[in-house]
Design a protein around this motif. Sequence first.
Motif, PDB file in Angstrom:
ATOM      1  N   SER A  18       0.843  -1.194   0.000  1.00 56.31           N
ATOM      2  CA  SER A  18       0.000   0.000   0.000  1.00 56.31           C
ATOM      3  C   SER A  18       0.876   1.241   0.000  1.00 56.31           C
ATOM      4  O   SER A  18       1.984   1.231   0.533  1.00 56.31           O
ATOM      5  CB  SER A  18      -0.887   0.033   1.246  1.00 56.31           C
ATOM      6  N   CYS A  19       0.347   2.312  -0.556  1.00 56.08           N
ATOM      7  CA  CYS A  19       1.054   3.595  -0.580  1.00 56.08           C
ATOM      8  C   CYS A  19       0.010   4.689  -0.408  1.00 56.08           C
ATOM      9  O   CYS A  19      -0.798   4.929  -1.315  1.00 56.08           O
ATOM     10  CB  CYS A  19       1.806   3.752  -1.890  1.00 56.08           C
ATOM     11  N   VAL A  20       0.032   5.336   0.741  1.00 54.47           N
ATOM     12  CA  VAL A  20      -0.895   6.435   0.993  1.00 54.47           C
ATOM     13  C   VAL A  20      -0.276   7.732   0.477  1.00 54.47           C
ATOM     14  O   VAL A  20       0.854   8.078   0.841  1.00 54.47           O
ATOM     15  CB  VAL A  20      -1.213   6.552   2.494  1.00 54.47           C
ATOM     16  N   VAL A  21      -1.009   8.432  -0.367  1.00 56.89           N
ATOM     17  CA  VAL A  21      -0.531   9.665  -0.975  1.00 56.89           C
ATOM     18  C   VAL A  21      -1.245  10.845  -0.317  1.00 56.89           C
ATOM     19  O   VAL A  21      -2.477  10.904  -0.297  1.00 56.89           O
ATOM     20  CB  VAL A  21      -0.785   9.683  -2.486  1.00 56.89           C
ATOM     21  N   SER A  22      -0.459  11.779   0.211  1.00 60.33           N
ATOM     22  CA  SER A  22      -1.011  12.966   0.869  1.00 60.33           C
ATOM     23  C   SER A  22      -0.647  14.210   0.079  1.00 60.33           C
ATOM     24  O   SER A  22       0.318  14.217  -0.684  1.00 60.33           O
ATOM     25  CB  SER A  22      -0.474  13.081   2.296  1.00 60.33           C
ATOM     26  N   TYR A  23      -1.421  15.262   0.288  1.00 57.30           N
ATOM     27  CA  TYR A  23      -1.204  16.563  -0.358  1.00 57.30           C
ATOM     28  C   TYR A  23      -1.261  16.458  -1.882  1.00 57.30           C
ATOM     29  O   TYR A  23      -0.525  17.133  -2.597  1.00 57.30           O
ATOM     30  CB  TYR A  23       0.121  17.189   0.089  1.00 57.30           C
ATOM     31  N   ASP A  24      -2.130  15.577  -2.342  1.00 61.30           N
ATOM     32  CA  ASP A  24      -2.329  15.408  -3.780  1.00 61.30           C
ATOM     33  C   ASP A  24      -3.453  16.336  -4.226  1.00 61.30           C
ATOM     34  O   ASP A  24      -4.595  16.163  -3.815  1.00 61.30           O
ATOM     35  CB  ASP A  24      -2.667  13.946  -4.076  1.00 61.30           C
ATOM     36  N   THR A  25      -3.156  17.302  -5.060  1.00 61.78           N
ATOM     37  CA  THR A  25      -4.164  18.260  -5.501  1.00 61.78           C
ATOM     38  C   THR A  25      -5.060  17.692  -6.591  1.00 61.78           C
ATOM     39  O   THR A  25      -6.020  18.338  -7.001  1.00 61.78           O
ATOM     40  CB  THR A  25      -3.474  19.522  -6.049  1.00 61.78           C
ATOM     41  N   GLY A  26      -4.746  16.510  -7.075  1.00 63.47           N
ATOM     42  CA  GLY A  26      -5.527  15.909  -8.148  1.00 63.47           C
ATOM     43  C   GLY A  26      -4.942  16.122  -9.520  1.00 63.47           C
ATOM     44  O   GLY A  26      -5.449  15.599 -10.505  1.00 63.47           O
ATOM     45  N   SER A  27      -3.860  16.874  -9.590  1.00 62.37           N
ATOM     46  CA  SER A  27      -3.250  17.150 -10.892  1.00 62.37           C
ATOM     47  C   SER A  27      -2.262  16.072 -11.315  1.00 62.37           C
ATOM     48  O   SER A  27      -1.817  16.055 -12.460  1.00 62.37           O
ATOM     49  CB  SER A  27      -2.549  18.510 -10.865  1.00 62.37           C
ATOM     50  N   SER A  28      -1.913  15.154 -10.404  1.00 59.45           N
ATOM     51  CA  SER A  28      -0.976  14.091 -10.743  1.00 59.45           C
ATOM     52  C   SER A  28      -1.682  13.034 -11.582  1.00 59.45           C
ATOM     53  O   SER A  28      -2.614  12.388 -11.120  1.00 59.45           O
ATOM     54  CB  SER A  28      -0.426  13.454  -9.459  1.00 59.45           C
ATOM     55  N   LYS A  29      -1.232  12.843 -12.814  1.00 62.51           N
ATOM     56  CA  LYS A  29      -1.892  11.914 -13.732  1.00 62.51           C
ATOM     57  C   LYS A  29      -1.252  10.529 -13.751  1.00 62.51           C
ATOM     58  O   LYS A  29      -1.823   9.596 -14.308  1.00 62.51           O
ATOM     59  CB  LYS A  29      -1.873  12.491 -15.156  1.00 62.51           C
ATOM     60  N   TRP A  30      -0.060  10.394 -13.182  1.00 63.16           N
ATOM     61  CA  TRP A  30       0.640   9.116 -13.182  1.00 63.16           C
ATOM     62  C   TRP A  30       1.140   8.808 -11.788  1.00 63.16           C
ATOM     63  O   TRP A  30       1.696   9.666 -11.110  1.00 63.16           O
ATOM     64  CB  TRP A  30       1.842   9.156 -14.130  1.00 63.16           C
ATOM     65  N   LYS A  31       0.991   7.538 -11.396  1.00 64.93           N
ATOM     66  CA  LYS A  31       1.617   7.020 -10.188  1.00 64.93           C
ATOM     67  C   LYS A  31       2.199   5.660 -10.535  1.00 64.93           C
ATOM     68  O   LYS A  31       1.739   5.008 -11.480  1.00 64.93           O
ATOM     69  CB  LYS A  31       0.623   6.941  -9.035  1.00 64.93           C
ATOM     70  N   ALA A  32       3.194   5.246  -9.767  1.00 65.90           N
ATOM     71  CA  ALA A  32       3.909   4.044 -10.185  1.00 65.90           C
ATOM     72  C   ALA A  32       4.558   3.352  -8.990  1.00 65.90           C
ATOM     73  O   ALA A  32       4.710   3.933  -7.906  1.00 65.90           O
ATOM     74  CB  ALA A  32       4.990   4.403 -11.199  1.00 65.90           C
ATOM     75  N   TRP A  33       4.932   2.106  -9.231  1.00 73.12           N
ATOM     76  CA  TRP A  33       5.747   1.332  -8.300  1.00 73.12           C
ATOM     77  C   TRP A  33       7.086   1.025  -8.950  1.00 73.12           C
ATOM     78  O   TRP A  33       7.143   0.628 -10.129  1.00 73.12           O
ATOM     79  CB  TRP A  33       5.065   0.026  -7.933  1.00 73.12           C
ATOM     80  N   PHE A  34       8.134   1.208  -8.181  1.00 71.65           N
ATOM     81  CA  PHE A  34       9.492   0.862  -8.586  1.00 71.65           C
ATOM     82  C   PHE A  34      10.068  -0.097  -7.559  1.00 71.65           C
ATOM     83  O   PHE A  34       9.560  -0.216  -6.440  1.00 71.65           O
ATOM     84  CB  PHE A  34      10.372   2.114  -8.649  1.00 71.65           C
TER      85      PHE A  34
END
Length: 126
Positions: free
Chosen positions: A21-37
């Motif tokens: 799991s990865c909790v994302v905070s302070y995301d304004t909604g403009s991030s179009k890509w997320k990923a796992w490395f």
Amino acid sequence: QMTLRESGGGSPQAGGSLNLSCVVSYDTGSSKWKAWFRQAAGEEREGIASIYIPGGVPYYADSVKGRFTISLDHPTNTLYLQMNSLQPEDTAMYYCAARRTGAWHGPFSSLSYEDWGQGTQVTVSS
């Protein structure tokens, strides 16, 4: 800047499963890509799964295709990586990443993502 926090790592046996799991905070909604490395000891960081958030389109590296599934829970802004049929070669530190507005180098390049978590360790025994 977004903050990301991973959890769910562990030490399964070969053939086992984990769900990161990865909790994302302070995301304004403009991030179009997320990923796992992931990064194994002595090796470069490898992009293994990414998701284009509009439409929820996933992309997978050949090394994990058919075994791993990336997903995003929008209400909690939590990114998941379901990992099945784990093998010793999957042993690595796993990181989640989020893209803002930098230069685009493709869904599996670390250069495409600006915000990173601290990582969670996965160690698969044979």
